[in-house]
Write a protein that holds these residues in place. Sequence first.
Motif, PDB file in Angstrom:
ATOM      1  N   THR A  12      12.956  -1.682 -10.391  1.00 52.21           N
ATOM      2  CA  THR A  12      12.658  -2.824 -10.675  1.00 52.21           C
ATOM      3  C   THR A  12      13.478  -3.883 -11.158  1.00 52.21           C
ATOM      4  O   THR A  12      12.340  -4.652 -12.231  1.00 52.21           O
ATOM      5  N   ARG A  17      14.723  -4.947  -5.732  1.00 58.95           N
ATOM      6  CA  ARG A  17      14.001  -3.658  -5.179  1.00 58.95           C
ATOM      7  C   ARG A  17      14.646  -2.881  -4.576  1.00 58.95           C
ATOM      8  O   ARG A  17      14.200  -2.216  -3.731  1.00 58.95           O
ATOM      9  N   HIS A 117      10.879  -5.493 -14.305  1.00 63.27           N
ATOM     10  CA  HIS A 117       9.625  -4.540 -14.294  1.00 63.27           C
ATOM     11  C   HIS A 117       8.315  -4.556 -13.687  1.00 63.27           C
ATOM     12  O   HIS A 117       7.478  -3.842 -13.656  1.00 63.27           O
ATOM     13  N   SER A 119       7.009  -6.164 -11.727  1.00 66.54           N
ATOM     14  CA  SER A 119       6.418  -6.272 -10.378  1.00 66.54           C
ATOM     15  C   SER A 119       5.135  -4.696 -10.053  1.00 66.54           C
ATOM     16  O   SER A 119       4.121  -5.553  -9.355  1.00 66.54           O
ATOM     17  N   ASP A 120       5.464  -4.125 -10.767  1.00 68.61           N
ATOM     18  CA  ASP A 120       4.401  -3.029 -10.548  1.00 68.61           C
ATOM     19  C   ASP A 120       3.015  -3.342 -11.307  1.00 68.61           C
ATOM     20  O   ASP A 120       2.095  -3.286 -10.592  1.00 68.61           O
ATOM     21  N   SER A 510       9.377   0.694 -15.650  1.00 70.75           N
ATOM     22  CA  SER A 510       8.348   1.304 -14.487  1.00 70.75           C
ATOM     23  C   SER A 510       9.514   2.626 -14.296  1.00 70.75           C
ATOM     24  O   SER A 510       8.928   3.195 -13.362  1.00 70.75           O
ATOM     25  N   ARG A 517       4.615  -0.831  -4.082  1.00 69.39           N
ATOM     26  CA  ARG A 517       5.116  -2.194  -3.015  1.00 69.39           C
ATOM     27  C   ARG A 517       5.120  -2.117  -2.091  1.00 69.39           C
ATOM     28  O   ARG A 517       4.904  -0.832  -1.251  1.00 69.39           O
TER      29      ARG A 517
END
Length: 788
Positions: A12, A17, A117, A119-120, A510, A517
Amino acid sequence: MVEAQKIAAFCTQCRSRCGCVAVVEGGRLLRVDSLPDHPTGQALCPKGRAAPELVYHPERVMRPLRRTQPKGAADPGWKPISWGEALAEIASRLSAIRATHGAEQVAFSVTTPSGSHISDSISWIERFIRAYGSPNTIYGTEICNWHKDYASRFTYGHDIGTPDFANTDCVVLWGNNPAATWLARQVEIQKGLKRGARMIVVDPRPTALAKRATQWLRVRPGTDQAVALGLANLLVSSGRFDQDFVAAWTNASLLVRADTGRFLRESDLRAAGRSDILYSHAGEGGGLLPLDRSGKETDGTPVLRWQGTIETQSGPVLCHTALELFARAAAEYPPERVADVSGIEPGDLAKAADIIAGAKSVAYYAWNGVGQSVTATQTDRAISILYALTGSYGRKGGNVPGGAAPFVDISGQDLLSAAQRDKALGLAERPLGPGLQGWVTARDVYKAVLTKAPYPVRALVSFGTNLLVSQPDTEMARKALSALEFHVHADFFINATACYADIILPAATSWEREGLRTGFDGSLEGLRHVQLRPPVVAPVGEARSDTDIVMGLAAGLGLGDRMFDLDADRGHDAALARTGLTVGMLRASPAGVRVDGTAQLDGQSLAHDGHPRGYPTPTGKIEIYSERLMLSGYRPIPALDVGGDLSSAEAGYPLRLGSAKSVAYCHSQHRNIGSLRRLVPDPIVEMSPEDAAARSVSHGDWVRISTRSGDAVARAAIVPGLASGAVFGQHGWWIEGGEGTPYDRSHPLAANLNSAIGTDRADPVSGSIPLRCSWCQVEKISFEPPSV
């Protein structure tokens, strides 16, 4: 000897990705390798390979910290505290402000999920913010993704979509350089080029992709809209566009009243026509009238370009078809005028138009290069309409909107009441902008902190952001951060902005936490891939995932019922519910699973198969003419304002200043990672040989970049082929250089390019600012390192 584990994962560190394998030995991350069978796993960039350096960096925040000295003190006096103490104090302060003053007086700040990171956890963070009730999240979206994801909806009703570069006949990259920012997307472009696709690159810089392009359009920064209108003019005036698609699936044929700017409707007419849709004749032409939104076909063939007088209830009214109005706007940009404005030679513009007109399919992507300007929304409109003329939107080899499976958004859009949503800072000035989603600009928050208008902002809770360098208005930011009653910052490191916080929370990377995802949008095939990445190593120190942090805060604020009873698995199962997948199924397949989905891969139009009623716009069609924009006081047809901001330099500032990204870094991250810093040791500013020579600047010289808003230092990089009159710096520098640099320990923010960017001019719809098109001067500075 303990045998190394190989754990399927995905990185990430940036937008790409990339699928990868984490190699772990004795509970320690050793390295990260590529995973070729993964849709985005063909290669890894330096940032991904530097993952162990990040995880085990000696400057990681290990425990929650509380300030013990006043803000502005040289030493904040950080004191370690327990997680229990930290969460209890934060929840107490947030609860008190909400009860006494209202949730809107707490702002939040979230770093980019497309390049970090976070995005998680982004859906969980946004859900928490909305459950709490704040409409004010500094997201940076107006200078990042908003135009391609939301402004595009003024045209398509959808986002820009996923370009099917691997199967297209024509690649168009507009203000986007995936070679430096999106490795998985770069791989897809290579597939298309190997198939024989031609490529057009619109970029002032001689990037690697620009040099490989069939046609490189070396545009002046800030003039992309003129290029889009010029290309559209060449296609429309010659009839070289997909007329069947435009007639069937755009509102090109709808009649627009010259007196009101609104579409002509049946209720306007003196003599009523058919109840579903009217095909009227006037002279030799005619036009369709949008009587309702049923999407029914007509018996007649739509007339795309027409003007004439229609008898209405109020008398005769001059009307034009939507395409006629657009064609007239585009006709104001013949090749010669485009050359004057943008610097692109007429012959080069014509060659690009020929490539587009001759391609069976076209796939494109436009991002920061066109989104960071004061004309960003209408520039996106111009590019989107140009693309609609190709008929490729929603088709194989084109751009396909949406995902491959019906995932559920759990970010909590429904949790924020309409009354709270309407309180978003800046929404009154920009009623169609990001404020509708509760995403506000940093400068609006700063003003509310300092002026207490339209109401005070008393507290700020930040997740990973570094506002002092990722946004302009650096001095205003300092004052606002100093004036906050309460400030919390969650991050890996104590960055320049975190130094102003009252409490710092240690965030897990991450690699130390689980991450779901739902599709990898580097390609259409990647959209079908769903993966739940496990934590590959335990968190260092007491670091916690951002998801766990907001769950802890939600518990303290009594918001558990809005956060799936504080059970992340329940939330993830809700997101997956329509696909038939569960968290348990994904844990059993750590490399991910492929889902069947709705992404159009069969070459048929989305309008036919995906949306029988058409597109999710007010007219049910792709909108060449936007009545919605017109009714809110904006131009319904894009037309470039080439006034002083673009056509002539500011006095004393003759160069156009833009910025560009490096493969070594992402925004303000990574400059404290040794292997990456060796790749790019210092900030640079790219200059053409002509501009450098005129200023007696040589490659590697230290220079000062000055604007009427401020200045920054950088090393000059002489770039042959760069358009003269334009220079490109790098934003995101806040960690000091070595001893003997002009941004040493005493002045680490001297290299902060955003200190030189003003915010007095902004895009009227989105609030975007001229990060890629300001006026500047560059001068060599006399700098002698101290003697040893």
